[in-house]
Design a protein around this motif. Structure first.
Motif, PDB file in Angstrom:
ATOM      1  N   THR A  13      -6.410 -14.212  -7.425  1.00  0.00           N
ATOM      2  CA  THR A  13      -5.922 -13.309  -6.283  1.00  0.00           C
ATOM      3  C   THR A  13      -4.844 -12.338  -6.768  1.00  0.00           C
ATOM      4  O   THR A  13      -4.304 -12.705  -7.068  1.00  0.00           O
ATOM      5  CB  THR A  13      -5.285 -13.818  -4.597  1.00  0.00           C
ATOM      6  N   TYR A  14      -5.196 -10.566  -6.211  1.00  0.00           N
ATOM      7  CA  TYR A  14      -4.124  -9.939  -6.699  1.00  0.00           C
ATOM      8  C   TYR A  14      -3.977  -8.757  -5.558  1.00  0.00           C
ATOM      9  O   TYR A  14      -4.438  -8.755  -5.026  1.00  0.00           O
ATOM     10  CB  TYR A  14      -4.781  -9.079  -8.118  1.00  0.00           C
ATOM     11  N   TYR A  15      -2.948  -7.994  -5.871  1.00  0.00           N
ATOM     12  CA  TYR A  15      -2.660  -7.315  -4.866  1.00  0.00           C
ATOM     13  C   TYR A  15      -1.818  -6.228  -5.369  1.00  0.00           C
ATOM     14  O   TYR A  15      -2.082  -5.943  -6.321  1.00  0.00           O
ATOM     15  CB  TYR A  15      -1.207  -7.368  -3.826  1.00  0.00           C
ATOM     16  N   ILE A  16      -2.972  -5.115  -5.383  1.00  0.00           N
ATOM     17  CA  ILE A  16      -2.106  -3.530  -5.754  1.00  0.00           C
ATOM     18  C   ILE A  16      -1.213  -2.711  -4.308  1.00  0.00           C
ATOM     19  O   ILE A  16      -1.674  -2.488  -3.008  1.00  0.00           O
ATOM     20  CB  ILE A  16      -3.094  -3.018  -5.894  1.00  0.00           C
ATOM     21  N   ARG A  17       0.089  -2.121  -4.719  1.00  0.00           N
ATOM     22  CA  ARG A  17       0.796  -1.729  -4.102  1.00  0.00           C
ATOM     23  C   ARG A  17       1.058  -0.273  -3.965  1.00  0.00           C
ATOM     24  O   ARG A  17       0.654   0.288  -5.697  1.00  0.00           O
ATOM     25  CB  ARG A  17       2.437  -2.244  -3.697  1.00  0.00           C
ATOM     26  N   VAL A  18       0.547   1.210  -3.287  1.00  0.00           N
ATOM     27  CA  VAL A  18       0.601   2.223  -3.437  1.00  0.00           C
ATOM     28  C   VAL A  18       2.013   2.681  -2.431  1.00  0.00           C
ATOM     29  O   VAL A  18       2.114   2.099  -1.174  1.00  0.00           O
ATOM     30  CB  VAL A  18      -0.254   3.015  -2.917  1.00  0.00           C
TER      31      VAL A  18
END
Length: 192
Positions: free
Chosen positions: A141-146
């Motif tokens: 599981t990974y996340y991208i933060r914008v």
């Protein structure tokens, strides 16, 4: 008429020659850390059109196999607008630890004409190179933060690199492209 031309081009043009992302309209203030937007099939090329309205956006990726990872930020290039709002993105692990940062404030944003949609964009930082992956991530599981300094403004998050346009995507494109054009190609986002 433009929509009919788009549909015609998709039908007669081999996907390998299209060079486009699946457009996804995701205008919402609920892409939070606790309720992120879920990105399915992270290697499939998508252009997620969204808007920051006061807080960072989060995108969740889960894969049970290793995969090539690409993400980059673009934004609509408007006639009377300089670069305007600057966006950055971070790749995070499942505990929200930073794995990579693409800093828009130090990036030299460049204009780019996207042939398929016939629109101009400002191309910002990317985790990858020239819209292609340079990183392989393990299953998990990974996340991208914008985000940006004010967490305000329209942006387009490009994810993935494999072009795929099944009939359901084409149908959604015909429905959503007029909304995307109406929302994202206005002068409202010019102010820094």
């Amino acid at each position: 008429m433009k929509l009919m031309r788009l549909l015609f081009l998709l039908v007669i043009t081999p996907i390998s020659q299209v060079g486009a992302h699946q457009p996804v309209l995701a205008i919402s203030d609920s892409h939070t850390k606790n309720s992120p937007y879920v990105v399915e099939k992270p290697e499939i090329s998508k252009a997620i059109y969204s808007r920051l309205v006061g807080q960072s956006h989060y995108y969740k990726i889960f894969s049970n196999v290793s995969f090539d990872f690409y993400a980059g930020i673009t934004k609509p290039k408007l006639d009377d607008c300089t670069v305007g709002k600057i966006f950055s993105l971070e790749l995070l692990d499942d505990a929200f630890n930073k794995l990579a940062i693409a800093d828009g404030s130090t990036h030299n944003w460049q204009p780019w004409f996207e042939e398929f949609g016939r629109k101009w964009y400002w191309v910002g930082p990317e985790i990858g190179n020239n819209f292609r992956p340079t990183t392989q991530l393990e299953a998990g599981t990974y996340y991208i933060r914008v985000y940006n300094s004010t967490n305000i403004g329209n942006y387009v998050l490009a994810i993935g690199h494999i072009e795929s346009f099944p009939i359901g995507v084409i149908t959604r494109m015909v429905r959503d492209l007029p909304k995307i054009n109406r929302i994202f190609w206005t002068q409202a986002d010019c102010r820094s």
